[in-house]
Enzyme design. Sequence first.
Site, PDB file in Angstrom:
ATOM      1  N   ASP A  71       0.856  -1.178   0.000  1.00  0.00           N
ATOM      2  CA  ASP A  71       0.000   0.000   0.000  1.00  0.00           C
ATOM      3  C   ASP A  71       0.890   1.226   0.000  1.00  0.00           C
ATOM      4  O   ASP A  71       1.941   1.260   0.643  1.00  0.00           O
ATOM      5  CB  ASP A  71      -0.962   0.000   1.190  1.00  0.00           C
ATOM      6  CG  ASP A  71      -0.254  -0.068   2.533  1.00  0.00           C
ATOM      7  OD1 ASP A  71       0.039   0.997   3.111  1.00  0.00           O
ATOM      8  OD2 ASP A  71      -0.003  -1.192   3.018  1.00  0.00           O
ATOM      9  N   ASP A 160      -9.788   3.455   5.545  1.00  0.00           N
ATOM     10  CA  ASP A 160      -8.688   3.408   6.510  1.00  0.00           C
ATOM     11  C   ASP A 160      -9.137   4.170   7.746  1.00  0.00           C
ATOM     12  O   ASP A 160      -9.177   5.399   7.760  1.00  0.00           O
ATOM     13  CB  ASP A 160      -7.441   4.044   5.876  1.00  0.00           C
ATOM     14  CG  ASP A 160      -6.246   4.109   6.826  1.00  0.00           C
ATOM     15  OD1 ASP A 160      -6.373   3.690   7.990  1.00  0.00           O
ATOM     16  OD2 ASP A 160      -5.185   4.593   6.391  1.00  0.00           O
ATOM     17  N   GLU A 162      -8.359   4.563  11.726  1.00  0.00           N
ATOM     18  CA  GLU A 162      -7.333   4.257  12.731  1.00  0.00           C
ATOM     19  C   GLU A 162      -7.072   5.501  13.569  1.00  0.00           C
ATOM     20  O   GLU A 162      -7.846   6.449  13.546  1.00  0.00           O
ATOM     21  CB  GLU A 162      -6.053   3.796  12.041  1.00  0.00           C
ATOM     22  CG  GLU A 162      -5.523   4.790  11.010  1.00  0.00           C
ATOM     23  CD  GLU A 162      -4.168   4.397  10.433  1.00  0.00           C
ATOM     24  OE1 GLU A 162      -3.193   4.407  11.221  1.00  0.00           O
ATOM     25  OE2 GLU A 162      -4.097   4.094   9.224  1.00  0.00           O
TER      26      GLU A 162
END
Length: 272
Positions: A71, A160, A162
């Site tokens: 990634d 994503d 987090e």
Amino acid sequence: MLVHRSGSVRRPRRLFAAGLLLAAFSLMFTQPAEAGTPARGTAHMGMGVLAHDGGGSASRSAAAAQTEGVDVSGYQGNVAWSTLWSSGVRWAYTKATEGTYYTNPYFAQQYNGSYGVGMIRGAYHFATPDTTSGATQADYFVDHGGGWSRDGRTLPGTLDIEWNPYGDACYGKSASAMVSWIADFLNTYKARTGRDAVIYTATSWWTQCTGNYGGFAAASPLWIARYASTPGTLPAGWGYYTMWQYTSSGPTVGDHDKFNGALDRVQALANG
């Protein structure tokens, strides 16, 4: 005051003061709000894993039925895709967007470059739940590279979600409010693309910030982040992971991942 031979008037003191003022404005808009806080837009997958989730020696030995991936984000700049392909990497995700204020300036080289060497590719969005709604960010993501096409080599978009690199770890939200925000994003993404988005997260963050909610596991594939020899305990609801980000210090680009299956399973996810 000084006068040129042409007769024009020079004002060095005023020009100097104006220069100082411009420099001050420039610093205001380019420096982080607080010392040690990164600039908005620089977040990327796993940014908080080493800081908040321990992180030990990552094992690069994986079962034969796993497929290597990477990634990337603007942090990597132009990526040497042919080198990664030669090393055995077969799939890649590229950061497309963050919040509703950032698009990756290297997105075209990274997203199209991985596709060009033969990889199966996808895009991800770095969520900032404290800036705009989940639906608004899902729309922004789809509109700036995060869509899906039925070409057999494009993976569904990834959320994503987090640690907040700019402030409070949970973006100032309660567990129930965070779950609602994520649901808003996922529902909008599916309405726009027909696909369920992948969820990228770490178990410790998910437990802290969603109360270890298990309700998304039935539809959204899990991409777990843990820099260790095993993925460890997974968030509630998921009996297995689809992808595992296992290191931030891999070859060519730092972030390397394992797909939990052979290449035909990567292709199956791309095909829906």
